[in-house]
Write a protein that holds these residues in place. Structure first.
Motif, short mmCIF file in Angstrom:
data_model
loop_
_atom_site.label_atom_id
_atom_site.label_comp_id
_atom_site.label_asym_id
_atom_site.label_seq_id
_atom_site.Cartn_x
_atom_site.Cartn_y
_atom_site.Cartn_z
N GLN A 170 65.65 50.60 71.83
CA GLN A 170 67.03 50.31 71.41
C GLN A 170 67.06 49.44 70.16
N GLU A 171 66.17 48.45 70.13
CA GLU A 171 66.19 47.52 69.01
C GLU A 171 65.82 48.23 67.70
N SER A 172 64.76 49.05 67.77
CA SER A 172 64.35 49.76 66.57
C SER A 172 65.42 50.75 66.13
N ARG A 173 66.11 51.33 67.11
CA ARG A 173 67.22 52.21 66.77
C ARG A 173 68.29 51.46 66.01
N GLY A 174 68.51 50.21 66.44
CA GLY A 174 69.49 49.37 65.75
C GLY A 174 69.09 49.16 64.30
N VAL A 177 56.34 53.29 58.06
CA VAL A 177 56.43 54.42 57.13
C VAL A 177 57.78 54.39 56.42
N LEU A 178 58.83 54.07 57.17
CA LEU A 178 60.16 53.98 56.55
C LEU A 178 60.17 52.93 55.44
N LEU A 193 69.83 50.51 58.54
CA LEU A 193 69.32 51.10 57.31
C LEU A 193 70.25 52.21 56.84
N ILE A 194 70.71 53.03 57.81
CA ILE A 194 71.57 54.15 57.44
C ILE A 194 72.87 53.63 56.82
N THR A 195 73.47 52.64 57.48
CA THR A 195 74.73 52.12 56.94
C THR A 195 74.53 51.52 55.55
N GLU A 196 73.43 50.78 55.41
CA GLU A 196 73.16 50.13 54.13
C GLU A 196 73.00 51.16 53.02
N PHE A 211 62.47 45.43 58.17
CA PHE A 211 61.99 46.27 59.27
C PHE A 211 61.23 45.46 60.33
N GLN A 212 61.33 44.15 60.24
CA GLN A 212 60.73 43.24 61.21
C GLN A 212 59.24 43.50 61.41
#
Lengths: 258, 222, 238
Positions: free
Chosen positions: B170-174, B147-148, B179-182, B125-126
């Motif tokens: 945009q970056e955080s959305r990426g 939190v995630l 995360l969703i794909t993983e 999550f950088q």
């Protein structure tokens, strides 16, 4: 009226690197500005500096100049013949310049108002109608006119089902809509919306945009932050903040780039 | 799998206008489900019901075959992660790293493996540059990521994200998209409560639409 | 029945002052009955309030018992052998305390039936400065907010997968810091943000404030007020 910043710097106490470095801008009345930038780059801090919404102990962290020009500088020099341009005139122009960094928040709120992302922290009263009336009551608007204004905005944003409800118990988007209506009614020359419309759904965003455009035509300046880019099409200027530096692009430049 | 059986819910103050009436549906663990709908139709209420934070007036909700009514909160919490709209409600510790570790130190289940997982999540999550900063001094987007990360420490079977893209660049959305794909690859499901149509369309395999009367499935991308 | 906030404030003030002036159990009991009837008149949700304050009520009971046992003056009412257990003045003091507390609680519930907005308006119409009235009412409404904050935080802590009952004793103190740190931070934060929001919405901007709602006293309001003054004077007379 303009809000001008020159060489504005901000450093959080106890940090070595500055968050904002030599920020310069001129924000005119009747101009919609969209402020872009990544998370944590200082967009909210910048907007909070402009409307003086930072906690008081951060005052000392700001350096530079942030002013409100009540008289347009170019207007003065263009329209006044040279003969009249005496020292008095210069003095007048000087006195019409308000230093936003030294005046109190209550005073600056006469010119600049703002909404922030979390609606829960900004709701002041236990019913929507009083929430809309709050700012108007403080300004001493006569009751008849106040009621007309409230009725108008309620029908315009279709807030009727929420009229007598407690805004604290409404959903996130509804809260933001109510606060948006309340702040528009106050009719300040400058308005900052920092992610304050993010939860409003797409079915109402067009109406919101229309009202922003109308507000702008009534010569108000608006500064918007929106990560979804929903207001890019009504922006006159796009400012982007990156590593503490602010770069300005006017809309024409944006078109050329495309 | 989360199963809703004939669920009806209404707030006590508006008992005549149920938010959900006789709703039966299954939320699969191998896909990302989107929940869209206009403001005030009860999207968040739906999420709170799934967490057992609100009790249905009628009907039952089953989490992996077990009735939610009979599960204590901490058990639901370790199986379903819930990201609230306001991340500040979910931050407890005074440093980033402690935010991830404190549930384990409190219950004395702290171990080398736990610390490794925390490190991995902070990198994912950088957030690993300044792990001793106070979470409250982070920006909203960073707080959401934190939190995630904290929710992922329990390795929950299901994640409910309430307006997750709100305040994210945009970056955080990426990062969120990754995360969703993983998670989908690991066959762990998500519910995405959002009105951010492009984001929902991009990541959700099935979309539920909510209006004043009911919930229905609108689209099913492959 | 809907009563004007002012029509609630007057009897409440009179009843609470009477409850302090008067000492006898019988008189306090009469005041309690009056307070109860006022609460029923304004349809206060007593059951809800008393459920919320059940812990406070058990504290009252505890104090009552302490008074009963440790007050040694007066004549003995209950004896075990040669030992005096309960005296009449102990009983009177204990009952007096419980009755007074109940009266104050009921009065509070009566006042809470008006919306905070109406209460502010009525205080302003009583010529109290607006800023003061608004701030007092906002401060009062902050108290339940803090309670809600605690329960929210408790819930979100458990949702992290923490079983609060199974935390080892040594860690209990630390668990409390994770509960109270966010609550205190968020309350401070809320207060700060609220004051900013108030300023940005023109609070105390120096204009003469207009009030959208003008409360008017109706016949029933006058009736309630007249009745309470009458009873108060009679009570002083007796």
């Amino acid at each position: 009226m303009n809000i001008c910043a020159s060489e504005l710097n901000f450093t959080f106490p106890g940090k070595r690197t500055s968050l904002l470095r030599d920020v310069n801008f001129t924000w005119k009345q009747g101009q919609v500005v969209v402020l872009q930038g990544k998370n944590g780059v200082g967009k909210s801090t910048l907007t909070r500096i402009i409307c003086k919404a930072l906690p008081d102990d951060y005052e000392t962290c700001i350096s530079g100049c942030l002013c409100l020009d009540c008289v347009q500088a170019d207007h003065l020099s263009a329209d006044q013949p040279a003969a009249h341009e005496s020292r008095d005139e210069a003095k007048k122009a000087e006195s019409a310049r308000v230093n936003l960094l030294t005046i109190g928040r209550r005073q600056s709120a006469q010119y600049i108002s703002a909404l922030f992302p979390d609606p829960d922290l900004q709701i002041l009263t236990p019913d929507t109608e009083s929430e809309l009336a709050f700012g108007l009551e403080q300004q001493g608007i006569p009751v008849n006119r106040m009621n007309d204004m409230i009725n108008e905005i309620i029908s315009e944003l279709s807030l009727k089902p929420l009229r007598y409800r407690n805004p604290r118990l409404c959903s996130g988007g509804e809260k933001q809509l109510i606060l948006f209506a309340a702040i528009l009614l106050m009719n300040r020359p400058f308005l900052i919306l920092d992610e304050a419309l993010a939860m409003i759904d797409n079915s109402r965003i067009d109406k919101v945009k229309e009202m922003i455009a109308r507000h702008k035509r009534a010569s108000a300046g608006l500064l918007l932050i929106d990560h979804q880019g929903r207001f890019d099409d009504i922006a006159d200027e796009v400012w982007s903040l990156k590593e503490g530096h602010l770069t300005l692009q006017s809309r024409c430049q944006m078109r050329e780039l495309k | 799998m989360i199963q809703l059986q004939n669920v009806t819910f209404a707030y006590p103050s508006h008992i005549q206008q149920p938010v959900l009436s006789h709703l039966s549906l299954n939320l699969r663990l191998d896909i990302c489900t989107g929940l869209i709908g206009r403001n005030g139709t009860g999207k968040t209420t739906f999420g709170l019901l799934l967490m057992g934070l609100l009790q249905p007036v009628d009907g039952n909700i089953y989490l992996n075959g077990k009735n939610l009514k009979d599960s204590p909160l901490h058990q639901i919490g370790s199986q379903i992660g819930y990201l609230f709209q306001n991340p500040r409600q979910q931050l407890f510790a005074d440093t980033i790293i402690d935010e991830l570790l404190f549930p384990f130190t409190l219950q004395q289940t702290d171990s080398c493996e736990v610390r490794k997982r925390a490190d991995r999540l902070l990198t994912l999550f950088q957030l690993d540059q300044n792990r001793n900063t106070n979470p409250l001094s982070l920006s909203t987007g960073e707080q959401k990521r934190l939190v995630l990360a904290a929710l992922m420490m329990n390795d929950p079977d299901y994640l409910i994200l309430d307006e997750p893209t709100n305040g994210l660049d945009q970056e955080s959305r990426g990062i969120l998209g990754n995360l969703i794909t993983e998670r989908i690859m690991m066959e762990k499901g998500l519910l995405l409560i959002s009105h951010d149509q492009p984001f929902v369309n991009q990541h959700c395999h099935s979309v539920l639409s909510m209006n004043e009367k009911n919930v229905r499935e609108v689209a099913c991308a492959t | 029945m809907q009563l004007d906030p002012r029509a609630k404030m007057l009897p409440v003030c009179l009843m609470t002052s009477l409850a302090i002036i008067r000492n006898s159990t019988f008189e306090l009991f009469v005041i309690l009955i009056l307070a109860l009837s006022l609460a029923f008149l304004v349809r206060a949700s007593l059951a809800k309030v008393f459920f919320k304050l059940r812990h406070l009520l058990s504290t009252f009971l505890g104090i009552f018992i302490v008074q009963l046992i440790f007050n040694r003056s007066g004549e003995a009412l209950l004896t075990a052998g040669n030992r005096v257990i309960v005296t009449d003045s102990g009983l009177e003091n204990g009952l007096g305390f419980v009755l007074r507390m109940m009266i104050i609680l009921l009065c509070g519930t009566v006042l809470a039936t008006s919306s905070s907005q109406d209460t502010v308006n009525s205080l302003v119409q009583l010529k109290l400065p607006y800023t003061l009235a608004f701030m007092v009412i906002t401060a009062i409404s902050f108290i339940p907010l803090m309670g809600r904050e605690v329960s929210h935080t408790l819930v979100s802590l458990q949702l992290r997968g923490i079983n609060l009952k199974k935390i080892p004793a040594r860690q209990k103190v630390r668990a409390f810091t994770y509960l109270f740190f966010p609550v205190i931070m968020q309350t401070l934060d809320k207060a700060q943000e609220l004051s900013i929001a108030l300023d940005l919405r023109g609070f105390r901007s120096g204009f003469k404030r207009t009030s959208r709602i003008k409360l008017r006293l109706r016949y029933t309001d006058w009736l309630v007020m007249a009745l309470s003054v009458l009873l108060f004077i009679m009570a002083l007379w007796v």
